[in-house]
Design a protein around this motif. Sequence first.
Motif, short mmCIF file in Angstrom:
data_model
loop_
_atom_site.label_atom_id
_atom_site.label_comp_id
_atom_site.label_asym_id
_atom_site.label_seq_id
_atom_site.Cartn_x
_atom_site.Cartn_y
_atom_site.Cartn_z
N ALA A 58 57.61 -33.70 -22.01
CA ALA A 58 56.39 -33.63 -22.14
C ALA A 58 56.46 -32.31 -21.27
CB ALA A 58 55.24 -34.32 -21.53
N HIS A 61 58.55 -30.06 -23.99
CA HIS A 61 57.62 -29.63 -25.33
C HIS A 61 56.54 -28.29 -24.78
CE1 HIS A 61 54.56 -29.99 -28.60
NE2 HIS A 61 53.29 -29.98 -28.11
N TYR A 62 55.71 -28.33 -23.71
CA TYR A 62 54.84 -27.42 -23.31
C TYR A 62 54.88 -26.02 -23.00
CZ TYR A 62 51.26 -30.90 -22.15
OH TYR A 62 50.32 -31.97 -22.59
N ALA A 123 57.38 -27.07 -34.52
CA ALA A 123 57.03 -28.01 -33.50
C ALA A 123 57.24 -27.64 -32.18
CB ALA A 123 58.42 -29.15 -33.38
N ILE A 126 51.88 -25.38 -29.56
CA ILE A 126 51.36 -26.55 -28.44
C ILE A 126 49.78 -26.19 -28.54
CG2 ILE A 126 53.08 -26.40 -26.06
CD1 ILE A 126 51.11 -24.04 -24.79
#
Length: 126
Positions: A58, A61-62, A123, A126
Amino acid sequence: MAIAVGAVAVCAAVAWADPTTPGGVIPPCPTYSLFGILCPGCGSSRMLYSLVHLDVPAALHYNALGLVALAVLTVSFGLWTWSRARGTPMPRWTRYRWPPHLVLILTAMWFVVRNIPVAPFTALRI
């Protein structure tokens, strides 16, 4: 010691504020709120929140670049602390000409690539 205490205090504050919940204590990014584009720092508080909760996917991802920068800063701080404890000088990155240029190029690339509205770059949003 002050830097380590400050880092722990920031982590505790972010863990308390829970930036993953909309409408929380931490305000949204002004760049995203005003212009609708993701700045290079967008997602950093959520990345730190994820790291505090040991959720590395995560955190990636952020804000992947922020995670890399945090890792480099942590290693640098550890090496600096180790060299101070041993009483030996640490090699300084400031004597090289390329680190500021590299940081600027990587940040600019992250800013541009993150805002490209086609796959696979979406992708990174966010």
